[in-house]
Design an enzyme around this catalytic site. Structure first.
Site, PDB file in Angstrom:
ATOM      1  N   SER A 100       0.810  -1.214   0.000  1.00  0.00           N
ATOM      2  CA  SER A 100       0.000   0.000   0.000  1.00  0.00           C
ATOM      3  C   SER A 100       0.849   1.272   0.000  1.00  0.00           C
ATOM      4  CB  SER A 100      -0.966  -0.037   1.187  1.00  0.00           C
ATOM      5  OG  SER A 100      -1.890   1.012   1.129  1.00  0.00           O
ATOM      6  N   ASP A 243      -5.874   2.527  -3.413  1.00  0.00           N
ATOM      7  CA  ASP A 243      -7.113   2.461  -2.642  1.00  0.00           C
ATOM      8  C   ASP A 243      -7.340   3.701  -1.781  1.00  0.00           C
ATOM      9  OD1 ASP A 243      -5.234   1.994  -0.669  1.00  0.00           O
ATOM     10  OD2 ASP A 243      -6.023   0.035  -0.059  1.00  0.00           O
TER      11      ASP A 243
END
Length: 457
Positions: A100, A243
């Site tokens: 991430s 995201d």
């Protein structure tokens, strides 16, 4: 039984357990054993742009094949794109290789089920049980095969575009899009360009080592400068796996996840598509709660972590929730946090209302917020120590009901996070430091690290 999964899959520094080729190979085998219940079931593998992705992709592929599962390789793809393709390609599960927003030295593995949602706890536990056993390869006639999905990016681009009404276009908007040198580099700019925007690309030249490096949603400073220099209408910052979303308005001001949630909630309430209320976390700014409540919309807080936000949305059958970091879930559009989809919902409101992003955020006033990380020793819950409780009670009395105090243990480090927010930034800072000093004294004398300082509107 050992516990391998954290709140968002398995993550760590590459080359150190568990982010080693041998462990990842066995993880692929264990996942194949649990998730591929039928002969020749297929799993997807996608990744971000870290150099270690090549190694981990190969290891997972070998493990899955050894378990008898077939594999579809997506290459670099945003995490939400992998969730989407898991559903539409009718795979039994999707695997994401990404850490991430972390630096390139880290990597991780997380899973989606056939519906594009995160695995339930019992399924993760089943994979952990398999990891404790001995790896056994299926007969050669049952080994899984791998093939590459060559149009993965195009399929996801079309999905993203479909999340706003078809007649809507972005003609006349000049956007700066920062992809954090991550998985959206070949997707996000195309989405906005195909909808008609004039796009200035940033962070779209990954080399395996520059993901999240002074760019993207975790470091929007360069984007702020670029928006002003380019005379852009707004800026869009995504993180390494796509995201998270942070935006920058035309005045160069950062618009964080809380403000974006407010903009979306108000827009959905006006058009009648907001079912139920809005889910935030313990870290969501008090200003968001007050602004949402002013709309006569319920607001609920859960523990920090997008999985807890999603659990609350599913439990109450609500549609909208997210975190200050920009991880926003629009359940009426997709099954997980999606930075591109979230950006499109905000852009749709900019176009529909014929106004600016700066104007749209004016209905919410953020409270100054300070976070202090306090090193702690031992297993005692510092929040229950009398002198700490006394400091917290004193701070809450000082705020007089116009602020919040939150003490939250870190899930990954021996730290207690002390958060204070209220209308006066200087007072908030002082109160946070007083509580931190009480925690430090009650634990073990040591340094107190102020990692954020006041965060004000």
């Amino acid at each position: 039984m050992a516990s391998y999964f954290g709140t968002d899959g398995i993550r760590g520094q590459v080359g150190r357990w568990p982010m080693t080729p041998d462990f990842v190979l066995k993880l692929g085998w264990a996942a194949g054993r649990v998730l591929a219940r039928r002969e020749r079931d297929t799993l997807l593998i996608g990744k971000d742009t870290r150099v270690s992705g090549y190694m981990m992709e190969s290891a997972l592929e070998a493990g899955l094949s050894a378990a008898g599962a077939n594999i579809l390789l997506l290459g670099p793809m945003p995490t939400p794109g992998i969730a989407y393709l898991t559903r539409t390609l009718r795979a039994c599960a999707g695997i994401v290789i990404s850490a991430s927003h972390n630096p390139y030295e880290d990597n991780g593995v997380k899973f989606f089920d056939a519906n594009g949602s995160k695995l339930p706890d019992d399924v993760e536990a089943a994979i952990e049980r398999e990891l404790e056993g001995e790896l056994q390869v299926v007969d050669a006639s049952q080994l899984g095969k791998a093939e590459r999905v060559v149009d993965a990016a195009g399929r996801y681009i079309e999905f993203c575009k479909s999340t706003i009404p078809a007649p809507v276009h972005l003609h006349g908007l000049r956007l700066v899009v920062d992809c954090a040198h991550g998985a959206t580099y070949h997707v996000a700019p195309e989405v906005f360009e195909e909808l008609g925007a004039d796009v200035v690309r940033m962070g779209a030249e990954p080399n395996g080592f520059n993901i999240n490096d002074r760019c993207g949603a975790t470091a929007p400073g360069a984007l702020q400068q670029a928006v002003l220099a380019e005379g852009a209408d707004l800026g869009i910052a995504l993180d390494g796996d796509g995201d998270r979303l942070i935006m920058v308005d035309e005045q160069g001001e950062v618009v964080d996840g809380d403000e974006l949630l407010f903009i979306m909630a108000r827009a959905k309430q006006r058009d009648g598509s907001l079912r139920g209320g809005v889910v935030g976390t313990q870290m969501s700014n008090l200003g968001l709660e007050q602004a949402v409540n002013a709309l006569d919309v319920p607001f609920k807080r859960v523990k920090v972590g997008d999985r807890y936000v999603l659990e609350a949305l599913l439990r109450d059958d609500w549609l909208l929730g997210g975190e200050s970091s920009g991880h926003i879930i629009c359940r009426d559009r997709t099954t997980t946090g999606d930075g591109i989809v979230s950006a499109l919902q905000v852009l749709y409101e900019v176009v529909r209302a014929e106004t600016s992003l700066h104007a749209l955020k004016q209905g919410m006033t953020k409270y100054p917020q300070t976070m202090v990380n306090v090193p702690v020793t031992g297993d005692a819950d510092m929040r229950e120590v009398p002198q700490v409780r006394e400091a917290v009670n004193g701070a809450e009395a000082s705020l007089g009901g116009y602020g919040r105090v939150l003490l939250r243990p870190s899930g990954t480090e021996p730290l207690l996070r002390v958060m204070v927010e209220g209308p006066d930034g200087a007072r908030v800072q002082a109160l946070a430091e007083e509580i931190a000093a009480a925690v430090s004294a009650a634990s073990d004398p040591g340094s107190v690290e102020d990692t954020a300082g006041p965060r004000s509107a």
